[in-house]
Design a protein around this motif. Structure first.
Motif, PDB file in Angstrom:
ATOM      1  N   ASP A  11       1.003  -1.074  -0.180  1.00 52.76           N
ATOM      2  CA  ASP A  11      -0.085  -0.145   0.042  1.00 52.76           C
ATOM      3  C   ASP A  11       0.880   1.311   0.208  1.00 52.76           C
ATOM      4  OD1 ASP A  11      -1.309   2.382   1.432  1.00 52.76           O
ATOM      5  OD2 ASP A  11      -3.035   0.702   1.221  1.00 52.76           O
ATOM      6  N   ALA A  13       0.407   4.560   0.265  1.00 48.71           N
ATOM      7  CA  ALA A  13       0.167   5.320   1.344  1.00 48.71           C
ATOM      8  C   ALA A  13       0.853   5.086   2.488  1.00 48.71           C
ATOM      9  CB  ALA A  13      -1.203   5.896   1.193  1.00 48.71           C
ATOM     10  N   ARG A  14       0.692   3.788   2.881  1.00 48.92           N
ATOM     11  CA  ARG A  14       0.994   3.393   4.175  1.00 48.92           C
ATOM     12  C   ARG A  14       2.580   3.216   4.227  1.00 48.92           C
ATOM     13  NH1 ARG A  14      -0.440  -2.733   6.516  1.00 48.92           N
ATOM     14  NH2 ARG A  14       0.550  -2.370   8.462  1.00 48.92           N
ATOM     15  N   GLU A  16       4.478   5.045   2.511  1.00 50.48           N
ATOM     16  CA  GLU A  16       4.937   6.637   2.676  1.00 50.48           C
ATOM     17  C   GLU A  16       4.849   7.071   4.172  1.00 50.48           C
ATOM     18  OE1 GLU A  16       4.772  10.695   0.582  1.00 50.48           O
ATOM     19  OE2 GLU A  16       2.945   9.373   0.405  1.00 50.48           O
ATOM     20  N   GLU A  17       3.861   6.643   4.718  1.00 42.88           N
ATOM     21  CA  GLU A  17       3.765   6.815   6.022  1.00 42.88           C
ATOM     22  C   GLU A  17       4.660   6.569   7.268  1.00 42.88           C
ATOM     23  OE1 GLU A  17      -0.253   5.820   7.052  1.00 42.88           O
ATOM     24  OE2 GLU A  17      -1.284   7.467   5.867  1.00 42.88           O
ATOM     25  N   THR A  18       4.886   5.163   6.858  1.00 46.08           N
ATOM     26  CA  THR A  18       6.040   4.496   7.420  1.00 46.08           C
ATOM     27  C   THR A  18       7.510   5.117   7.414  1.00 46.08           C
ATOM     28  OG1 THR A  18       4.905   2.230   7.335  1.00 46.08           O
ATOM     29  CG2 THR A  18       7.162   2.258   7.717  1.00 46.08           C
ATOM     30  N   GLU A  20       7.850   8.246   6.626  1.00 44.46           N
ATOM     31  CA  GLU A  20       7.907   9.414   6.944  1.00 44.46           C
ATOM     32  C   GLU A  20       8.212   9.249   8.802  1.00 44.46           C
ATOM     33  OE1 GLU A  20       4.176  11.075   6.213  1.00 44.46           O
ATOM     34  OE2 GLU A  20       5.140  11.737   3.930  1.00 44.46           O
ATOM     35  N   ARG A  21       7.426   8.281   9.423  1.00 42.35           N
ATOM     36  CA  ARG A  21       7.581   7.966  10.939  1.00 42.35           C
ATOM     37  C   ARG A  21       9.030   7.497  11.233  1.00 42.35           C
ATOM     38  NH1 ARG A  21       3.264   5.093  10.681  1.00 42.35           N
ATOM     39  NH2 ARG A  21       4.119   3.136  10.696  1.00 42.35           N
ATOM     40  N   THR A  22       9.630   6.575  10.343  1.00 42.33           N
ATOM     41  CA  THR A  22      11.020   6.033  10.475  1.00 42.33           C
ATOM     42  C   THR A  22      11.840   6.396   9.601  1.00 42.33           C
ATOM     43  OG1 THR A  22       9.686   4.405  11.947  1.00 42.33           O
ATOM     44  CG2 THR A  22      12.107   4.202  11.394  1.00 42.33           C
TER      45      THR A  22
END
Length: 116
Positions: A11, A13-14, A16-18, A20-22
């Motif tokens: 996924d 978007a998921r 990319e979020e991961t 950004e978080r790490t």
């Protein structure tokens, strides 16, 4: 002879979020040459590395940066391997990989075939 087949989906978007978080994951997962592509292409490359691991039997100890997805002049992706990935491929008698990448509608996917 086909030695292994792997497939993976991500996924975007998921993923990319991961990242950004790490942010340190970017360096752990990708070579400097891979890090310059957009997020959808990066997710597809991650899917290819996961699919590659599956095609090799998902052994413990593979290093993400020991495999690199490269785009040929004709636009086709291929894998360049070294280190732990090359060692595993040698152990299995793999001398060629086939890889297909795709990303659409927020999903990135990859298939890898290991041939010997």
């Amino acid at each position: 002879m086909i030695i292994g087949v792997g497939i993976d989906v991500v996924d975007v978007a998921r993923f990319e979020e991961t990242l950004e978080r790490t942010p340190s994951l970017l360096e752990r997962l990708f070579t400097p040459e891979e890090r310059v592509v957009g997020i959808a292409s990066l997710a597809a490359r991650f899917a290819a590395k996961e699919a590659l691991a599956k095609a090799l039997g998902a052994p413990v100890g593979l290093h993400w940066t020991d495999a690199r997805v490269v785009t040929s002049e004709d636009g086709r992706p291929h894998l360049e391997i070294g280190g732990s990935v090359q060692s595993r491929a040698n152990d299995l008698g793999v001398d060629r990989f086939h890889v297909s990448l795709s990303h659409d509608a927020g999903i990135a996917s990859a298939v890898v075939i290991a041939e010997g």
